[in-house]
Write an enzyme that holds these catalytic residues in place. Sequence first.
Site, PDB file in Angstrom:
ATOM      1  N   HIS A   1      -7.204  -6.885   0.979  1.00  0.00           N
ATOM      2  CA  HIS A   1      -6.106  -5.942   0.803  1.00  0.00           C
ATOM      3  C   HIS A   1      -4.966  -6.207   1.788  1.00  0.00           C
ATOM      4  O   HIS A   1      -3.794  -6.055   1.435  1.00  0.00           O
ATOM      5  CB  HIS A   1      -6.638  -4.523   1.003  1.00  0.00           C
TER       6      HIS A   1
ATOM      7  N   ASP B   1       0.841  -1.196   0.000  1.00  0.00           N
ATOM      8  CA  ASP B   1       0.000   0.000   0.000  1.00  0.00           C
ATOM      9  C   ASP B   1       0.878   1.249   0.000  1.00  0.00           C
ATOM     10  O   ASP B   1       1.682   1.440  -0.900  1.00  0.00           O
ATOM     11  CB  ASP B   1      -0.952  -0.068   1.206  1.00  0.00           C
TER      12      ASP B   1
END
Length: 286
Positions: free
Chosen positions: A266, A101
């Site tokens: 995620h 990320d």
Amino acid sequence: MNFDYQRVPVADRVSLNVAVAGSGSPIVLLHGFPQTHLMWRHVAADLAADHTVLVPDLRGYGDSDKPEDTGETYSKRTMAADIVALAKAFGHEQFALAGHDRGALVAFRAGLDHPDHVTHLAIFDVLPTLDMWDVLHGASAAVAFHLYLMAQPPGLPEQLISAAPDAFFGYFLDQWGADAEAIPASVRARYLEACRNAIPSIVADYRASAGIDVEHDQADRDAGNRLAMPVTVLQQDWGVALGYDAVALWRAWAPACVHETVATGHFMAEQAPAVVTKTLRELLLR
């Protein structure tokens, strides 16, 4: 595996909180949003069996310093320089680098700016900043509302988030995860506390991605700069929903990269640590 915690100066009035363990060839693991270095707890313990593992909180996050933003303070170029300085502080001129990320954007920039230092590069569930803005459009861009919110000038984003920080940051922990049990309540509480204490710097990090980071990426694209070290990219298949070809986007930056899509949420280092560890170990053999 017990990790040793240190505070390491990396820039003028900026020190990073870093967990260190193991011995052998070095690898640095960079966390994402809205997390801290703790997201790597499973993967780092495994890798430390035969590698020196450095797991910092990025500047502006966790227990690392949070300098006031002056325009370039939270550019990924500045944050990448932190990581090179961190590795050097431990005696490592060259090191493997993995990021998730936000940390993946820092890792990407480190690979472009410091190719002589980054030997291997792993990117988890992100697109380069320039490509991210290119593919977001129409109603599908609503999934990235936070990017637009935190891109606004200083003042309003910080005020809105500060009014309900646990609701704001907790939203992403809930919506982006496929397995609620992967982030125990104790870890979730630490993430939320860390975010509450870092709202201005987190917003500044995101604001940079709508400004100076775009400029840096565009300059590299125009110059034809590419990632020459071994690169592996692991992503969810967001391309179907947002209408882009992730493999083509990444190979424009890293022509020989290995790209895989995975059926995790995620937060893959917490939800599928065995998959992430296997991916990293395979990368380090290239």
